[in-house]
Motif scaffolding. Structure first.
Motif, PDB file in Angstrom:
ATOM      1  N   PHE A  59       0.842  -1.199   0.000  1.00  0.00           N
ATOM      2  CA  PHE A  59       0.000   0.000   0.000  1.00  0.00           C
ATOM      3  C   PHE A  59       0.878   1.250   0.000  1.00  0.00           C
ATOM      4  CE2 PHE A  59      -4.477   1.233   1.082  1.00  0.00           C
ATOM      5  CZ  PHE A  59      -4.299   2.606   1.180  1.00  0.00           C
ATOM      6  N   ALA A  60       1.894   1.260   0.861  1.00  0.00           N
ATOM      7  CA  ALA A  60       2.792   2.419   0.944  1.00  0.00           C
ATOM      8  C   ALA A  60       3.503   2.656  -0.382  1.00  0.00           C
ATOM      9  CB  ALA A  60       3.810   2.208   2.062  1.00  0.00           C
ATOM     10  N   ALA A  61       3.954   1.580  -1.032  1.00  0.00           N
ATOM     11  CA  ALA A  61       4.642   1.715  -2.318  1.00  0.00           C
ATOM     12  C   ALA A  61       3.724   2.334  -3.364  1.00  0.00           C
ATOM     13  CB  ALA A  61       5.150   0.349  -2.786  1.00  0.00           C
ATOM     14  N   ALA A  62       2.465   1.910  -3.395  1.00  0.00           N
ATOM     15  CA  ALA A  62       1.509   2.467  -4.355  1.00  0.00           C
ATOM     16  C   ALA A  62       1.259   3.950  -4.082  1.00  0.00           C
ATOM     17  CB  ALA A  62       0.199   1.690  -4.290  1.00  0.00           C
ATOM     18  N   MET A  63       1.184   4.314  -2.816  1.00  0.00           N
ATOM     19  CA  MET A  63       0.969   5.719  -2.473  1.00  0.00           C
ATOM     20  C   MET A  63       2.147   6.589  -2.918  1.00  0.00           C
ATOM     21  SD  MET A  63      -2.039   6.070  -0.973  1.00  0.00           S
ATOM     22  CE  MET A  63      -2.075   7.412   0.229  1.00  0.00           C
ATOM     23  N   ALA A  64       3.360   6.038  -2.805  1.00  0.00           N
ATOM     24  CA  ALA A  64       4.544   6.774  -3.259  1.00  0.00           C
ATOM     25  C   ALA A  64       4.520   6.954  -4.772  1.00  0.00           C
ATOM     26  CB  ALA A  64       5.810   6.035  -2.834  1.00  0.00           C
ATOM     27  N   VAL A  65       4.215   5.885  -5.492  1.00  0.00           N
ATOM     28  CA  VAL A  65       4.152   5.953  -6.954  1.00  0.00           C
ATOM     29  C   VAL A  65       3.091   6.960  -7.392  1.00  0.00           C
ATOM     30  CG1 VAL A  65       3.466   4.653  -9.012  1.00  0.00           C
ATOM     31  CG2 VAL A  65       5.047   3.644  -7.378  1.00  0.00           C
ATOM     32  N   ALA A  66       1.903   6.872  -6.796  1.00  0.00           N
ATOM     33  CA  ALA A  66       0.814   7.771  -7.178  1.00  0.00           C
ATOM     34  C   ALA A  66       1.158   9.226  -6.895  1.00  0.00           C
ATOM     35  CB  ALA A  66      -0.469   7.369  -6.437  1.00  0.00           C
ATOM     36  N   LYS A  67       1.769   9.486  -5.737  1.00  0.00           N
ATOM     37  CA  LYS A  67       2.147  10.868  -5.394  1.00  0.00           C
ATOM     38  C   LYS A  67       3.177  11.398  -6.389  1.00  0.00           C
ATOM     39  CE  LYS A  67       2.649  14.586  -2.704  1.00  0.00           C
ATOM     40  NZ  LYS A  67       3.105  14.485  -1.301  1.00  0.00           N
ATOM     41  N   ALA A  68       4.143  10.562  -6.764  1.00  0.00           N
ATOM     42  CA  ALA A  68       5.163  10.997  -7.716  1.00  0.00           C
ATOM     43  C   ALA A  68       4.554  11.298  -9.082  1.00  0.00           C
ATOM     44  CB  ALA A  68       6.244   9.932  -7.844  1.00  0.00           C
ATOM     45  N   LEU A  69       3.693  10.415  -9.571  1.00  0.00           N
ATOM     46  CA  LEU A  69       3.085  10.606 -10.889  1.00  0.00           C
ATOM     47  C   LEU A  69       2.143  11.804 -10.896  1.00  0.00           C
ATOM     48  CD1 LEU A  69       2.311   6.901 -11.886  1.00  0.00           C
ATOM     49  CD2 LEU A  69       4.213   8.344 -12.655  1.00  0.00           C
ATOM     50  N   GLU A  70       1.457  12.013  -9.795  1.00  0.00           N
ATOM     51  CA  GLU A  70       0.534  13.142  -9.708  1.00  0.00           C
ATOM     52  C   GLU A  70       1.275  14.474  -9.624  1.00  0.00           C
ATOM     53  OE1 GLU A  70      -2.853  14.793 -10.175  1.00  0.00           O
ATOM     54  OE2 GLU A  70      -2.985  12.641  -9.776  1.00  0.00           O
ATOM     55  N   THR A  71       2.431  14.469  -8.959  1.00  0.00           N
ATOM     56  CA  THR A  71       3.151  15.705  -8.673  1.00  0.00           C
ATOM     57  C   THR A  71       4.102  16.110  -9.794  1.00  0.00           C
ATOM     58  OG1 THR A  71       3.074  15.125  -6.323  1.00  0.00           O
ATOM     59  CG2 THR A  71       4.617  16.853  -6.965  1.00  0.00           C
ATOM     60  N   ALA A  72       4.740  15.149 -10.433  1.00  0.00           N
ATOM     61  CA  ALA A  72       5.766  15.444 -11.441  1.00  0.00           C
ATOM     62  C   ALA A  72       5.158  16.141 -12.658  1.00  0.00           C
ATOM     63  CB  ALA A  72       6.453  14.153 -11.874  1.00  0.00           C
ATOM     64  N   SER A  73       5.914  17.070 -13.224  1.00  0.00           N
ATOM     65  CA  SER A  73       5.439  17.800 -14.404  1.00  0.00           C
ATOM     66  C   SER A  73       5.383  16.912 -15.645  1.00  0.00           C
ATOM     67  CB  SER A  73       6.335  19.011 -14.674  1.00  0.00           C
ATOM     68  OG  SER A  73       7.684  18.600 -14.850  1.00  0.00           O
ATOM     69  N   ASP A  74       6.256  15.916 -15.693  1.00  0.00           N
ATOM     70  CA  ASP A  74       6.177  14.873 -16.726  1.00  0.00           C
ATOM     71  C   ASP A  74       6.705  13.586 -16.118  1.00  0.00           C
ATOM     72  OD1 ASP A  74       9.127  14.455 -17.366  1.00  0.00           O
ATOM     73  OD2 ASP A  74       8.958  16.588 -17.864  1.00  0.00           O
ATOM     74  N   TRP A  75       6.623  12.499 -16.844  1.00  0.00           N
ATOM     75  CA  TRP A  75       6.971  11.199 -16.281  1.00  0.00           C
ATOM     76  C   TRP A  75       8.293  10.669 -16.813  1.00  0.00           C
ATOM     77  CZ3 TRP A  75       1.504   8.449 -16.360  1.00  0.00           C
ATOM     78  CH2 TRP A  75       0.655   9.150 -15.487  1.00  0.00           C
ATOM     79  N   GLU A  76       9.153  11.570 -17.248  1.00  0.00           N
ATOM     80  CA  GLU A  76      10.509  11.181 -17.606  1.00  0.00           C
ATOM     81  C   GLU A  76      11.276  10.842 -16.327  1.00  0.00           C
ATOM     82  OE1 GLU A  76      11.447  10.700 -20.717  1.00  0.00           O
ATOM     83  OE2 GLU A  76       9.426  11.307 -21.315  1.00  0.00           O
ATOM     84  N   THR A  77      12.245   9.951 -16.430  1.00  0.00           N
ATOM     85  CA  THR A  77      12.947   9.460 -15.240  1.00  0.00           C
ATOM     86  C   THR A  77      13.568  10.584 -14.425  1.00  0.00           C
ATOM     87  OG1 THR A  77      13.407   7.324 -16.280  1.00  0.00           O
ATOM     88  CG2 THR A  77      14.782   7.948 -14.418  1.00  0.00           C
ATOM     89  N   GLU A  78      14.273  11.501 -15.081  1.00  0.00           N
ATOM     90  CA  GLU A  78      14.956  12.563 -14.335  1.00  0.00           C
ATOM     91  C   GLU A  78      13.965  13.448 -13.597  1.00  0.00           C
ATOM     92  OE1 GLU A  78      18.159  12.901 -13.651  1.00  0.00           O
ATOM     93  OE2 GLU A  78      18.448  11.019 -14.726  1.00  0.00           O
ATOM     94  N   THR A  79      12.830  13.721 -14.221  1.00  0.00           N
ATOM     95  CA  THR A  79      11.806  14.532 -13.554  1.00  0.00           C
ATOM     96  C   THR A  79      11.257  13.800 -12.337  1.00  0.00           C
ATOM     97  OG1 THR A  79      11.179  15.439 -15.706  1.00  0.00           O
ATOM     98  CG2 THR A  79       9.647  15.789 -13.889  1.00  0.00           C
ATOM     99  N   LEU A  80      11.023  12.505 -12.483  1.00  0.00           N
ATOM    100  CA  LEU A  80      10.504  11.724 -11.362  1.00  0.00           C
ATOM    101  C   LEU A  80      11.508  11.660 -10.212  1.00  0.00           C
ATOM    102  CD1 LEU A  80       8.784   8.826 -13.334  1.00  0.00           C
ATOM    103  CD2 LEU A  80       7.630  10.527 -11.899  1.00  0.00           C
ATOM    104  N   ILE A  81      12.793  11.502 -10.530  1.00  0.00           N
ATOM    105  CA  ILE A  81      13.811  11.470  -9.479  1.00  0.00           C
ATOM    106  C   ILE A  81      13.815  12.781  -8.703  1.00  0.00           C
ATOM    107  CG2 ILE A  81      16.303  11.453  -9.032  1.00  0.00           C
ATOM    108  CD1 ILE A  81      16.580   9.403 -11.296  1.00  0.00           C
TER     109      ILE A  81
END
Length: 399
Positions: free
Chosen positions: A312-334
């Motif tokens: 559950f925690a891992a999914a919440m982290a993924v969702a927060k990152a995808l929702e927050t990042a301006s795009d889903w390129e690796t460097e942006t996500l990092i």
């Protein structure tokens, strides 16, 4: 000239369109865990259930983020490092996943780390524990939502209240999880005056503990003071043979961390035992956990377990990152994930910028036996906050 301008306009339009097309269709997330070939299989299945529920909670039931459906790709590593590496490479190259999540075994997860760097894509480690997963052999593409060995053992040490009157022997498995755990425990004891007098390591799937128990008892039985065997194993039952051998005749106590509910049934043999646990469904008090417990009980007629919370925690982290990042390129996500805080059933976690380990609470428990409950209850003594634990920084984030 007109033809040249037309060609340039078309090329320009293509360049503008490409990023949009690259983020069209479903966003794939690979879950790479051992689903066959080990007693740890139950941990993997719980992780997957928890991930699906966490994604549902984070997206309010749509399984969609920024207009894109999230598609889970599940792969069975069979608890084999070479298979896990191949599956991860395949997920990055052929499946074009945005995130990969895995593995269950620390030894298998360690083998996956270089693949993330080679492909320059993110690997989110869950539920493997070893400190080395964010250590010197890790890399900037690795993030980790699972707790680490240092958290286990810092919390375990705090639960034992160590001083110069305490004599300890450890029983651990002979691989990354066990070895890193004992190193972390020794670090946690530094400056407390406590005495670690013996380290015992057994193969991962040991069933005969006769000789190890004899060595553990011999190391402690003549000490004048409080004597404790600290158990740090996964997927095997070391508690039953230790209890059967009657350590109490030498004044020796047992202590260990938490485990999944079926394993906690064995803790009924040690009422009053204290230790530290990553998650027990009654310990955290927050809206996320309230939903999680109620929904899991409704769907499975059982409360969520140790590794369900991790998924559950891992999914919440993924969702927060995808929702927050301006795009889903690796460097942006990092850049988005470094220092990012996110909600979980345990409360907020934060990815440490330096090594990408998620800092989180642990729980000091004391075993309570209730004849109406199938397992021993790790009754909450207190929450151990992240700032109470001195978790070593594993690596520099430039690596």
């Amino acid at each position: 000239m007109r033809r040249l301008l037309t060609a340039l306009a078309a090329a320009s339009a293509l360049m503008v369109a490409q990023p949009v097309l690259a983020q069209d269709g479903p966003a794939k997330i690979a879950l790479i865990h051992g689903l066959s070939g080990s007693p740890l299989e139950a941990y993997s299945k719980q992780t997957h259930t928890g991930f699906e529920m966490g994604l549902e909670y984070a997206t309010k039931g749509t399984n969609e983020i920024k207009g894109r459906k999230i598609e889970l790709v599940k792969k069975d590593s069979q608890f084999k490092p070479d298979i896990a590496r191949a599956l991860l490479a395949e997920a990055y190259a052929d499946e074009d996943v945005v995130f990969a999540v895995g593995d269950t075994s620390s030894g298998v997860a360690m083998a996956m780390l270089p693949v993330a760097a080679e492909n320059e894509k993110i690997l989110l480690v869950e539920p493997a524990v070893a400190d080395g997963l964010t250590g010197k052999d890790s890399n900037r593409y690795v993030f980790k939502t699972s707790r680490n060995s240092s958290m286990d053992m810092q919390a375990q040490a705090l639960a034992l209240k160590p001083d110069s009157n305490l004599y300890i022997a450890t029983l651990a498995q002979d691989y990354a999880f066990g070895r890193d755990g004992v190193v972390a425990f020794k670090t946690a004891l530094e400056g407390t005056g406590a005495n670690l007098v013996h380290e015992e390591y057994v193969p991962q799937q040991t069933t005969d503990f006769t000789a190890p128990i004899e060595r553990l008892f011999n190391a402690l039985k003549d000490k004048q003071g409080r004597k404790v065997i600290v158990i740090y194993v996964a997927g095997i039952d070391a508690m039953t043979p230790l209890v059967t051998a009657d350590p109490g005749r030498y004044g020796i106590e047992l202590s260990t961390g938490g485990n999944i509910l079926p394993a906690l049934a064995g803790y009924k043999k040690v009422p009053g035992m204290e230790g530290a646990i990553y998650y027990y469904y009654e310990a955290p008090k927050n809206p996320v956990n309230d939903w999680f417990v109620a929904e899991h009980q409704k769907r499975f007629n059982a409360p969520p377990d140790f590794f369900t919370a991790g998924g559950f925690a891992a999914a919440m982290a993924v969702a927060k990152a995808l929702e927050t990042a301006s795009d889903w390129e690796t460097e942006t996500l990092i850049k988005t994930m470094e220092g990012m805080s996110f909600d979980t059933p345990k409360g907020p976690m934060t990815f440490r910028t330096e090594d990408h380990q998620a800092l989180q609470s642990m729980y000091h428990f004391k075993i309570k036996v209730d004849p109406n409950v199938a397992w021993a209850i790790p009754e909450l003594v207190r929450e151990i906050k992240p700032e109470e634990m001195k978790i070593p920084i594993g690596r520099n984030n430039q690596q």
